[in-house]
Design a protein around this motif. Structure first.
Motif, PDB file in Angstrom:
ATOM      1  N   ALA A  66       0.840  -1.193   0.000  1.00  0.00           N
ATOM      2  CA  ALA A  66       0.000   0.000   0.000  1.00  0.00           C
ATOM      3  C   ALA A  66       0.874   1.241   0.000  1.00  0.00           C
ATOM      4  O   ALA A  66       2.019   1.226   0.458  1.00  0.00           O
ATOM      5  N   GLY A  67       0.322   2.334  -0.512  1.00  0.00           N
ATOM      6  CA  GLY A  67       1.023   3.603  -0.552  1.00  0.00           C
ATOM      7  C   GLY A  67       0.424   4.512  -1.603  1.00  0.00           C
ATOM      8  O   GLY A  67      -0.236   4.038  -2.537  1.00  0.00           O
ATOM      9  N   SER A  68       0.618   5.812  -1.427  1.00  0.00           N
ATOM     10  CA  SER A  68       0.115   6.809  -2.379  1.00  0.00           C
ATOM     11  C   SER A  68      -1.386   6.666  -2.607  1.00  0.00           C
ATOM     12  O   SER A  68      -1.892   6.907  -3.710  1.00  0.00           O
ATOM     13  N   GLY A  69      -2.110   6.231  -1.580  1.00  0.00           N
ATOM     14  CA  GLY A  69      -3.559   6.167  -1.660  1.00  0.00           C
ATOM     15  C   GLY A  69      -4.130   4.929  -2.304  1.00  0.00           C
ATOM     16  O   GLY A  69      -5.339   4.842  -2.511  1.00  0.00           O
ATOM     17  N   VAL A  70      -3.282   3.938  -2.639  1.00  0.00           N
ATOM     18  CA  VAL A  70      -3.782   2.714  -3.250  1.00  0.00           C
ATOM     19  C   VAL A  70      -3.203   1.502  -2.524  1.00  0.00           C
ATOM     20  O   VAL A  70      -2.181   1.592  -1.830  1.00  0.00           O
ATOM     21  N   ALA A  71      -3.880   0.382  -2.690  1.00  0.00           N
ATOM     22  CA  ALA A  71      -3.391  -0.903  -2.195  1.00  0.00           C
ATOM     23  C   ALA A  71      -3.363  -1.864  -3.370  1.00  0.00           C
ATOM     24  O   ALA A  71      -4.226  -1.812  -4.247  1.00  0.00           O
ATOM     25  N   ALA A  72      -2.365  -2.737  -3.402  1.00  0.00           N
ATOM     26  CA  ALA A  72      -2.226  -3.684  -4.511  1.00  0.00           C
ATOM     27  C   ALA A  72      -1.873  -5.057  -3.963  1.00  0.00           C
ATOM     28  O   ALA A  72      -1.132  -5.178  -2.988  1.00  0.00           O
TER      29      ALA A  72
END
Length: 464
Positions: A66-72
């Motif tokens: 997760a980071g920069s407002g997204v999760a992957a």
């Protein structure tokens, strides 16, 4: 990236039982994400209240990033792997694309995506299959985090998968060939900035340094300049723990203040063999000097990262398990100890409380035991609860063309007095970690749960 450490089978997590038995199976980081099923948000005077959401049905099988407002995360569907990207604030799925593994070892678990680039223009990098004819079957592909639009691709023969390293993107490529190398890429363009021969993993990155762990017969840690790759320092792991180290057992690293805390796990191919060299150590990030060493102690699972929560079990001279010891990651000194005589004789599974002030011994559907580390004495289990793995016998994932991979082990909450599960609740932060104030965890059903705690920082959890 990183490898769970301490199992008799490569890649498995140590799950210490009362019979000193060591469970195999790679209990690796996996968190499940999919269509949003629940969302609570607050506003006005209630703005400081935590928000939460639950996403179900994706069957995620890799560590979540997760980071920069997204999760992957990498999910599994009908034998095929997929990269899935979600909005961190809401759990809304943004896009998904097929992904694949070429040259990754089962002990490393299913490769997760990597989120890199500036906060305003983040990219998600994954490994995808190349459909054209020829020897190259894979490519590292970077896509816009919000839209999934492809920005660049880098063909490669085999790889362990990408990872973010500071402002750059790092990857070991051609891992199945003698020409394997570790490269640092510009996330915006995919162009190489610098590289070193062989296979390496990033263990820490900041504005001044990238610390890599070079996987070799004699493993070393190196600090290099993020822009040029210039070597700052190099330290052999054998300088800390001694000779006889093997990577087959696994390894773990984390940062505590200005130190890098490392763990090399034991390994042996046959019961009658002696264990390989193992234990914990810490190096100074600035100079690579060994600061402390605690040999012949194994990491226990479930527990937090060694950089923040060092619960260990002692191993005697005959390679037998003894008592438990809690270490201070900053100094390596003992802060609490449980003698071997206090370990129950019954068959048990480790169950740790919210805070590392005690050690629980779970006997499923029966009364268990608890040892209060602060008081230095055992207590009745009926007044204590703890977190243990939901399952002690995970099943391998059915990935087409990639046998031997396992999902992450979810943790469940147990009443030690009865050995039964309690009502579902959020796991402790030592398990979940936190990214931008969001705690993400996979439950036993494979769902992803998220809870925001305002004011919290980004900290590492159990899987780093």
């Amino acid at each position: 990236m990183g490898r769970p450490a301490g199992t008799a089978r490569p890649g498995g997590a140590v799950h210490l039982a009362g019979s000193a038995r060591r469970r195999g199976g790679a209990l690796l980081a996996a968190l499940a994400l999919t269509a949003l099923t629940g969302l609570t948000a607050c506003s006005g005077e209630e703005a400081a209240e935590p928000r939460s959401w639950t996403a179900a049905g994706l069957n995620a099988v890799s560590k979540v990033v997760a980071g920069s407002g997204v999760a992957a995360v990498t999910g599994l569907r009908n034998g095929t792997l997929q990269t899935n990207v979600l909005e961190l604030d809401t759990g809304r799925r943004l896009w998904s694309k097929p992904t694949a593994m070429f040259g990754r070892l089962p002990g490393l678990g299913v490769q997760p995506p990597a989120i890199a680039g500036p906060a305003g223009r983040p990219l998600v990098a994954t490994v995808e299959q190349v459909t054209t004819r020829g020897p190259v079957k894979a490519a590292l592909v970077a896509r816009e985090a919000r839209t999934g639009k492809e920005r660049w691709r880098r063909p490669m023969h085999s790889t362990f998968g990408p990872a973010r390293c500071g402002r750059s993107l790092c990857v070991s490529e051609n891992t199945a060939l003698k020409q394997a190398r570790f490269v640092v890429l510009d996330p915006a363009t995919g162009k190489p900035q610098w590289g070193v021969p062989g296979i390496s993993e990033v263990q820490h990155a900041d504005a001044r340094r990238i610390v890599i762990f070079r996987l070799a017969r004699h493993p070393v840690l190196e600090s290099r300049d993020p822009r040029t790759g210039k070597l700052h320092w190099r330290t052999s792991v054998e300088d800390a723990l001694g000779s006889g180290i093997t990577l087959a057992g696994g390894w773990t690293f984390g940062v505590s203040g200005d130190s890098l805390v490392g763990y090399m796990a034991p390994y042996r191919t046959r019961p009658q063999e002696r264990m390989s060299t193992f234990g914990f150590f810490a190096l100074g990030l600035a100079d690579g000097q060994v600061r402390w060493v605690r040999p012949r102690q194994v990491r226990v699972y479930p527990s937090g990262t060694p950089a923040t929560m060092l619960v260990t079990r002692d191993v005697n001279a005959q390679d037998g398990y003894a008592g438990f010891t809690v270490l201070d990651p900053a100094t390596g000194r003992t802060t609490a100890r449980m003698p071997a005589t206090a370990v129950p004789d019954t068959n048990w599974w480790l169950a740790l409380p919210e805070r590392p002030d005690g050690v629980g011994f779970l006997t499923r559907n029966q009364p268990g035991h608890y040892y209060d580390l602060k008081a230095g004495k055992p207590q009745p289990g009926k007044s204590h609860k703890g977190w243990a793995f939901c399952s002690s016998d995970p099943k391998p994932l059915r990935i087409t063309g990639a046998p031997g991979f396992y999902p992450a082990a979810a943790v469940c909450h147990y009443d030690l007095g009865t050995g039964r599960r309690t009502q579902n609740t959020a796991p402790p932060s030592w398990y979940t970690g936190s990214t931008e104030g969001w705690r993400l965890w996979r439950d036993e059903a494979g769902n992803l749960n998220a809870r925001q705690t305002p004011g919290t920082t980004t900290v590492a959890g159990m899987y780093g």
